[in-house]
Design a protein around this motif. Structure first.
Motif, PDB file in Angstrom:
ATOM      1  N   UNK A   1     -15.250  13.315  22.520  1.00  0.00           N
ATOM      2  CA  UNK A   1     -16.201  13.447  21.410  1.00  0.00           C
ATOM      3  C   UNK A   1     -16.551  12.065  20.869  1.00  0.00           C
ATOM      4  N   UNK A   2     -17.835  11.823  20.619  1.00  0.00           N
ATOM      5  CA  UNK A   2     -18.282  10.518  20.147  1.00  0.00           C
ATOM      6  C   UNK A   2     -17.724  10.233  18.751  1.00  0.00           C
ATOM      7  N   UNK A   3     -17.495   8.946  18.496  1.00  0.00           N
ATOM      8  CA  UNK A   3     -16.916   8.542  17.206  1.00  0.00           C
ATOM      9  C   UNK A   3     -17.827   8.917  16.050  1.00  0.00           C
ATOM     10  N   UNK A   4     -19.160   8.811  16.270  1.00  0.00           N
ATOM     11  CA  UNK A   4     -20.118   9.112  15.200  1.00  0.00           C
ATOM     12  C   UNK A   4     -20.083  10.593  14.812  1.00  0.00           C
ATOM     13  N   UNK A   5     -19.610  11.453  15.738  1.00  0.00           N
ATOM     14  CA  UNK A   5     -19.456  12.875  15.438  1.00  0.00           C
ATOM     15  C   UNK A   5     -18.067  13.177  14.903  1.00  0.00           C
ATOM     16  N   UNK A   6     -17.067  12.477  15.417  1.00  0.00           N
ATOM     17  CA  UNK A   6     -15.675  12.734  15.036  1.00  0.00           C
ATOM     18  C   UNK A   6     -15.417  12.384  13.568  1.00  0.00           C
ATOM     19  N   UNK A   7     -15.936  11.249  13.116  1.00  0.00           N
ATOM     20  CA  UNK A   7     -15.675  10.810  11.732  1.00  0.00           C
ATOM     21  C   UNK A   7     -16.212  11.809  10.708  1.00  0.00           C
ATOM     22  N   UNK A   8     -17.494  12.261  10.803  1.00  0.00           N
ATOM     23  CA  UNK A   8     -17.955  13.274   9.838  1.00  0.00           C
ATOM     24  C   UNK A   8     -17.150  14.558   9.881  1.00  0.00           C
ATOM     25  N   UNK A   9     -16.663  14.947  11.087  1.00  0.00           N
ATOM     26  CA  UNK A   9     -15.844  16.158  11.189  1.00  0.00           C
ATOM     27  C   UNK A   9     -14.522  15.984  10.444  1.00  0.00           C
ATOM     28  N   UNK A  10     -13.900  14.811  10.604  1.00  0.00           N
ATOM     29  CA  UNK A  10     -12.629  14.550   9.918  1.00  0.00           C
ATOM     30  C   UNK A  10     -12.831  14.531   8.404  1.00  0.00           C
ATOM     31  N   UNK A  11     -13.915  13.896   7.963  1.00  0.00           N
ATOM     32  CA  UNK A  11     -14.175  13.796   6.524  1.00  0.00           C
ATOM     33  C   UNK A  11     -14.463  15.156   5.884  1.00  0.00           C
ATOM     34  N   UNK A  12     -14.852  16.139   6.711  1.00  0.00           N
ATOM     35  CA  UNK A  12     -15.078  17.483   6.169  1.00  0.00           C
ATOM     36  C   UNK A  12     -13.806  18.088   5.574  1.00  0.00           C
ATOM     37  N   UNK A  13     -12.642  17.527   5.933  1.00  0.00           N
ATOM     38  CA  UNK A  13     -11.380  18.000   5.356  1.00  0.00           C
ATOM     39  C   UNK A  13     -11.351  17.830   3.840  1.00  0.00           C
ATOM     40  N   UNK A  14     -12.153  16.885   3.336  1.00  0.00           N
ATOM     41  CA  UNK A  14     -12.164  16.671   1.893  1.00  0.00           C
ATOM     42  C   UNK A  14     -12.867  17.801   1.140  1.00  0.00           C
ATOM     43  N   UNK A  15     -13.616  18.651   1.857  1.00  0.00           N
ATOM     44  CA  UNK A  15     -14.250  19.788   1.186  1.00  0.00           C
ATOM     45  C   UNK A  15     -13.196  20.754   0.656  1.00  0.00           C
ATOM     46  N   UNK A  16     -12.293  21.272   1.499  1.00  0.00           N
ATOM     47  CA  UNK A  16     -11.236  22.143   0.943  1.00  0.00           C
ATOM     48  C   UNK A  16     -10.292  21.405   0.009  1.00  0.00           C
ATOM     49  N   UNK A  17     -10.055  20.116   0.277  1.00  0.00           N
ATOM     50  CA  UNK A  17      -9.167  19.346  -0.597  1.00  0.00           C
ATOM     51  C   UNK A  17      -9.768  19.245  -2.000  1.00  0.00           C
ATOM     52  N   UNK A  18     -11.079  19.001  -2.081  1.00  0.00           N
ATOM     53  CA  UNK A  18     -11.730  18.887  -3.387  1.00  0.00           C
ATOM     54  C   UNK A  18     -11.691  20.216  -4.138  1.00  0.00           C
ATOM     55  N   UNK A  19     -11.849  21.326  -3.392  1.00  0.00           N
ATOM     56  CA  UNK A  19     -11.770  22.651  -4.029  1.00  0.00           C
ATOM     57  C   UNK A  19     -10.363  22.885  -4.570  1.00  0.00           C
ATOM     58  N   UNK A  20      -9.352  22.499  -3.776  1.00  0.00           N
ATOM     59  CA  UNK A  20      -7.965  22.640  -4.231  1.00  0.00           C
ATOM     60  C   UNK A  20      -7.697  21.776  -5.455  1.00  0.00           C
ATOM     61  N   UNK A  21      -8.256  20.564  -5.455  1.00  0.00           N
ATOM     62  CA  UNK A  21      -8.061  19.658  -6.598  1.00  0.00           C
ATOM     63  C   UNK A  21      -8.617  20.251  -7.882  1.00  0.00           C
ATOM     64  N   UNK A  22      -9.744  20.955  -7.751  1.00  0.00           N
ATOM     65  CA  UNK A  22     -10.355  21.554  -8.946  1.00  0.00           C
ATOM     66  C   UNK A  22      -9.631  22.831  -9.359  1.00  0.00           C
ATOM     67  N   UNK A  23      -9.302  23.667  -8.393  1.00  0.00           N
ATOM     68  CA  UNK A  23      -8.677  24.957  -8.707  1.00  0.00           C
ATOM     69  C   UNK A  23      -7.226  24.800  -9.166  1.00  0.00           C
ATOM     70  N   UNK A  24      -6.523  23.831  -8.597  1.00  0.00           N
ATOM     71  CA  UNK A  24      -5.112  23.641  -8.926  1.00  0.00           C
ATOM     72  C   UNK A  24      -4.901  22.611 -10.030  1.00  0.00           C
ATOM     73  N   UNK A  25      -6.009  22.136 -10.596  1.00  0.00           N
ATOM     74  CA  UNK A  25      -5.960  21.223 -11.747  1.00  0.00           C
ATOM     75  C   UNK A  25      -5.160  19.951 -11.436  1.00  0.00           C
ATOM     76  N   UNK A  26      -5.538  19.286 -10.355  1.00  0.00           N
ATOM     77  CA  UNK A  26      -4.890  18.025 -10.001  1.00  0.00           C
ATOM     78  C   UNK A  26      -5.336  16.867 -10.894  1.00  0.00           C
ATOM     79  N   UNK A  27      -6.331  17.104 -11.705  1.00  0.00           N
ATOM     80  CA  UNK A  27      -6.818  16.059 -12.596  1.00  0.00           C
ATOM     81  C   UNK A  27      -8.243  15.642 -12.248  1.00  0.00           C
ATOM     82  N   UNK A  28      -8.933  15.101 -13.232  1.00  0.00           N
ATOM     83  CA  UNK A  28     -10.337  14.728 -13.044  1.00  0.00           C
ATOM     84  C   UNK A  28     -10.514  13.618 -12.016  1.00  0.00           C
TER      85      UNK A  28
END
Length: 364
Positions: A1-28
Motif C-alpha cells: 500500500x502506498x505511503x500516501x494512502x497508508x498515512x490517512x488510514x492510520x490517522x483515521x484512528x483518531x476519529x474513535x479516539x476523539x469520540x472516546x475523549x469526549x464521551x469519557x470526559x478525558x478533558x478539553x
C-alpha cells in the motif's frame, strides 16, 4: 500500500479516539488535540473523493465538483463555528484561508519543487487571469471595511446591507469565473492530468464498472463530509477555551490555526504536484482554492450567518485587509514570470511567517 494512502488510514484512528475523549470526559485538551488530528485524514479523503468523482464524470461536471467541494472542510468548520456563535473566529478564518493558500500553500509547493528541479515553469496565463480575479476579490472584500473605517459608520443595518450586497456580487462573479474557466475559455485552463487521473482515464472501462467506481467515491464523499461535520462539532466545542488557555486571540485562531488544520489535504496535493513538476496544476489548485474562499465561501457565510441569527459581515480588522493586500501583491509579483524556484517559495513562506508573527502579537 502506498505511503500516501497508508498515512490517512492510520490517522483515521483518531476519529474513535476523539469520540472516546469526549464521551469519557478525558478533558478539553484531549478533545481539542484528537478532534483536530481526526479532521486531517477526513479532509484528505474528502478531497480525494472529489478528485476521483471529477475524473469519472468528465471535465465540465468534474471541474464544477472541484470548484464547489475542494474547500468543503473549511466551509464545514466555519459553519459549525458560526452556529456556535464564534463570529470573530469565523470572520478571521476567511482572510486566513486566502492568506494561507496564496502564501503557505503556494510557497510550500514552489519550495519543494525547487529543491528537486532547478527551475519550474507554469503557464503565465494562469497567473494573469487568476491574479486579476484574486485582486478584484480582495478589493471587494476590503471595500466594506474601508467604507466603515473612513466614514465612522456605526449603523449596524448599513454595515449589514453593504456586506450582503457585496456578498451577492461576489457570488455572481464566482459564477462567471466558472463559466469562463469551464465553458467559454476552458482552453486556457487545459493544464493536463495528474498521474492518477491519467491511469484512471486511460483504462477502458465498461459502464457498470464506471458506475460502481462513481458510487464508491460518492459514498466516500458523503461519509467524509458527515464525519468532518461531526469532528468539527467536537473541535469547535472546545476551541475557544483551549486557544484562550494557550494565550491565542480569536484573530490568530481564525487567521492561522483553523486554516492550518482544515487545509492539510491541499498541502499534500500541491507539494505532490510540485515534486512531479506539474506546476501548472499546482498553481491552478492554489489560485482556485483562494478564489473559492473569496468569491463563494465568504459570501455564503454572510448569508447563512444572517439566516442563523449569527450576523457576520465584511467589516474586517484593518490589519487583516492590509495583510490581504500584502499577500496578493507578493503572490502576483512571484507568479508574474511564469517560472518558480526554491527561493521564490522561500519568499512566500517568509512572508507568511512574518504575517503569522504579526497576527500572534496583534491584540485584537
Amino acid at each position: 500500500m502506498a505511503l500516501k494512502t497508508l498515512i490517512p488510514l492510520i490517522l483515521l484512528l483518531f476519529v474513535p479516539v476523539s469520540i472516546a475523549a469526549e464521551q469519557l470526559h478525558w478533558g478539553e485538551t484531549a478533545v481539542f488535540v484528537t478532534s483536530a488530528l481526526a479532521i486531517v485524514p477526513l479532509s484528505i479523503w474528502l478531497t480525494t473523493a472529489t478528485e476521483k468523482i471529477a475524473v469519472v464524470t468528465g471535465p465540465t461536471f468534474g471541474g464544477l465538483m472541484n470548484a464547489v467541494f475542494s474547500n468543503a472542510t473549511e466551509l464545514i468548520i466555519a459553519l459549525v463555528a458560526l452556529r456556535a456563535g464564534l463570529v470573530d473566529i469565523v470572520e478571521a478564518s476567511i482572510t486566513g484561508s486566502i492568506i494561507g493558500a496564496l502564501l503557505l500553500l503556494l510557497g510550500m509547493g514552489m519550495f519543494a519543487g525547487g529543491l528537486r528541479y532547478k527551475e519550474q515553469e507554469f503557464k503565465p496565463i494562469l497567473a494573469r487571469v487568476n491574479g486579476s480575479s484574486m485582486t478584484l476579490a480582495v478589493v471587494a472584500i476590503a471595500l466594506p471595511t474601508l467604507v466603515i473605517n473612513t466614514s465612522n459608520m456605526v449603523n449596524s443595518a448599513s454595515i449589514r446591507n453593504i456586506s450582503l450586497i457585496t456578498a451577492g456580487v461576489l457570488i455572481v462573479v464566482y459564477g462567471l469565473t466558472l463559466l469562463f474557466s469551464l465553458k467559454t475559455h476552458n482552453f486556457l485552463y487545459e493544464v493536463g492530468l495528474t498521474e492518477e487521473e491519467t491511469s484512471d482515464s486511460g483504462a477502458k472501462e465498461d459502464a457498470p464498472a464506471g458506475m460502481r467506481k462513481l458510487l464508491l467515491w460518492v459514498g466516500v464523499l458523503l461519509i467524509s463530509t458527515i464525519a468532518v461535520a461531526f469532528e468539527s462539532d467536537l473541535f469547535v466545542g472546545v476551541v475557544a477555551q483551549e486557544t484562550s488557555r494557550l494565550g491565542l486571540t480569536p484573530l490568530f485562531t481564525g487567521v492561522i490555526l483553523l486554516p492550518l488544520i482544515s487545509d492539510v489535504a491541499g498541502y499534500v496535493l500541491v507539494v505532490r504536484l510540485a515534486l512531479k513538476n506539474q506546476m501548472d496544476l499546482a498553481v491552478a489548485t492554489v489560485t482556485g482554492d483562494s478564489l473559492l474562499i473569496a468569491l463563494f465561501v465568504a459570501p455564503i457565510l454572510i448569508f447563512v450567518g444572517q439566516a442563523m441569527g449569527q450576523p457576520i459581515d465584511l467589516n474586517f480588522n484593518t490589519f487583516e485587509v492590509i495583510a490581504l493586500a500584502i499577500t496578493v501583491i507578493v503572490t502576483n509579483l512571484i507568479m508574474s514570470g511564469g517560472r518558480s524556484n526554491w527561493l521564490d517559495g522561500m519568499f512566500l513562506l517568509a512572508t507568511y511567517f512574518l504575517l503569522s508573527v504579526a497576527f500572534y502579537y496583534h491584540p485584537a
